[in-house]
Design a protein around this motif. Structure first.
Motif, short mmCIF file in Angstrom:
data_model
loop_
_atom_site.label_atom_id
_atom_site.label_comp_id
_atom_site.label_asym_id
_atom_site.label_seq_id
_atom_site.Cartn_x
_atom_site.Cartn_y
_atom_site.Cartn_z
N UNK A 49 0.82 -1.21 0.00
CA UNK A 49 0.00 0.00 0.00
C UNK A 49 0.85 1.26 0.00
N UNK A 50 2.15 1.09 0.14
CA UNK A 50 3.08 2.23 0.14
C UNK A 50 4.42 1.74 -0.39
N UNK A 51 5.16 2.59 -1.07
CA UNK A 51 6.38 2.14 -1.76
C UNK A 51 7.61 2.03 -0.87
N UNK A 52 8.60 1.32 -1.39
CA UNK A 52 9.93 1.30 -0.79
C UNK A 52 10.56 2.67 -1.02
N UNK A 66 2.91 10.05 8.21
CA UNK A 66 3.03 9.22 7.01
C UNK A 66 1.94 8.17 6.98
N UNK A 67 1.63 7.59 8.14
CA UNK A 67 0.59 6.58 8.20
C UNK A 67 -0.76 7.11 7.77
N UNK A 68 -1.09 8.32 8.20
CA UNK A 68 -2.36 8.93 7.80
C UNK A 68 -2.38 9.20 6.30
N UNK A 69 -1.25 9.62 5.75
CA UNK A 69 -1.17 9.87 4.31
C UNK A 69 -1.37 8.58 3.52
N UNK A 70 -0.75 7.50 3.99
CA UNK A 70 -0.88 6.21 3.31
C UNK A 70 -2.33 5.75 3.30
N UNK A 71 -2.98 5.80 4.45
CA UNK A 71 -4.36 5.31 4.53
C UNK A 71 -5.35 6.23 3.82
N UNK A 72 -4.99 7.49 3.63
CA UNK A 72 -5.88 8.39 2.89
C UNK A 72 -5.97 7.98 1.42
N UNK A 97 -6.27 2.37 10.64
CA UNK A 97 -6.94 1.09 10.88
C UNK A 97 -8.28 1.29 11.59
N UNK A 98 -8.39 2.33 12.40
CA UNK A 98 -9.64 2.61 13.10
C UNK A 98 -10.77 2.89 12.11
N UNK A 99 -10.46 3.59 11.03
CA UNK A 99 -11.50 3.96 10.07
C UNK A 99 -11.60 2.99 8.89
N UNK A 100 -10.71 1.99 8.85
CA UNK A 100 -10.75 1.04 7.73
C UNK A 100 -11.99 0.15 7.84
#
Length: 299
Positions: A49-52, A66-72, A97-100
């Motif tokens: 879901x996110x790049x190297x 960064x986590x919020x940006x990835x999940x957005x 994960x809470x909103x997934x």
């Protein structure tokens, strides 16, 4: 889980420290390769879901931002596997994960060298505390029957459960009369006399799961004194070498054995132990200053 969904997103959460993320990336990459192959053999495609990040030499999520940006950017209806081969800071991905909305599966390696399992359990505790539904699996090589059966179950149903017959309610347990009497006496003392628990940097390393709700703790008669690890370090600088050596000699006399090495990057040396002795002395002095009957870092 919908049978039409053959794509599973992979999230790799990491440490906040660049040195830790870079140094452990190889273990994570090897784990992801095994998982990708296993999912492929079962007819599913595992997609990161996110790049190297070439400039940082790792592919971990390294902060809450960064986590919020990835999940957005993630479709909330796509199943997610959180794969952890090393230690991680749970708050980096907790918000996402809470909103997934789709099934979540946390997976960890079983390694004596890398604390992936510990990191996953930390995340699991945070998800449980936040009321998030998820499933969890672990394995050493990701090819054993326990893991494969659990993974297939999750892929088909979006859920995998583990036996919990060994868990019993305390109300159903038989407690010896003497132990019950002692416990009641201590509980009464705490409620009438109160007790201060010193906590250094509550929430450190994103450990939302380890933050005891104050309103629940109040009912036991225990109250927190929130302290700082920077304050602990400062107090360490005030401890003399003579005091640290006195603690060290006491430990050795009591039978403690230390195995020292010459590579200070990976092996223990005496200076490290003496620093730890200073930390113990400093912590006790802080406890005395604030009247703490217990003191420590939440983990």
């Amino acid at each position: 889980m919908k049978k039409t969904s053959k794509t599973i997103l992979l999230v790799a959460n990491g440490d906040l420290r660049q040195s830790a993320n870079e140094g452990t990336w190889q273990a994570q990459a090897e784990m992801e390769a095994k998982l990708t192959g296993t999912l492929k053999s079962l007819g599913y495609k595992l997609v990161r879901a996110h790049p190297y990040k070439k400039d940082l030499k790792h592919g971990f999520i390294g902060s809450q931002k960064e986590g919020m940006e990835v999940f957005s950017r993630i479709n909330p209806g796509t199943p997610v596997i959180v794969a952890e081969a090393v230690w991680q800071y749970s708050h980096h991905i907790l918000a996402g994960l809470i909103s997934h909305q789709a099934p979540i599966l946390t997976i960890a390696n079983w390694s004596g060298r890398w604390p992936g399992l510990v990191g996953m359990l930390n995340l699991n505790g945070s998800l449980t505390k936040a009321g998030v539904q998820y499933s969890t699996l672990w394995s050493e090589q990701f090819e054993d029957r326990f893991f494969l059966r659990g993974l297939e179950k999750w892929l088909k149903t979006g859920e995998v459960k583990h036996p919990s017959r060994h868990v019993k309610s305390l109300a159903r347990a038989s407690v010896p009369a003497r132990a019950r009497s002692i416990a009641n006496r201590i509980a009464t003392q705490l409620k009438t006399g109160k007790s201060i628990m010193g906590v250094f940097d509550e929430g450190c390393m994103g450990m939302y799961n380890a933050i005891i709700p104050d309103e629940l703790l109040f009912q036991t008669g225990v109250f927190k004194e929130r302290l700082s690890q920077s304050g602990l370090y400062y107090e360490m600088t005030r401890v003399t070498d003579q005091e640290a050596n006195a603690v060290y000699r006491w430990l050795v006399k009591a039978g403690m054995k230390f195995h020292y090495g010459r590579d200070f990057e990976t092996q223990l040396n005496k200076d490290m132990v003496l620093q730890q002795c200073k930390m113990y002395i400093a912590a006790l002095r802080i406890a005395d200053e604030f009247g703490c009957e217990s003191i420590g870092i939440q983990y």
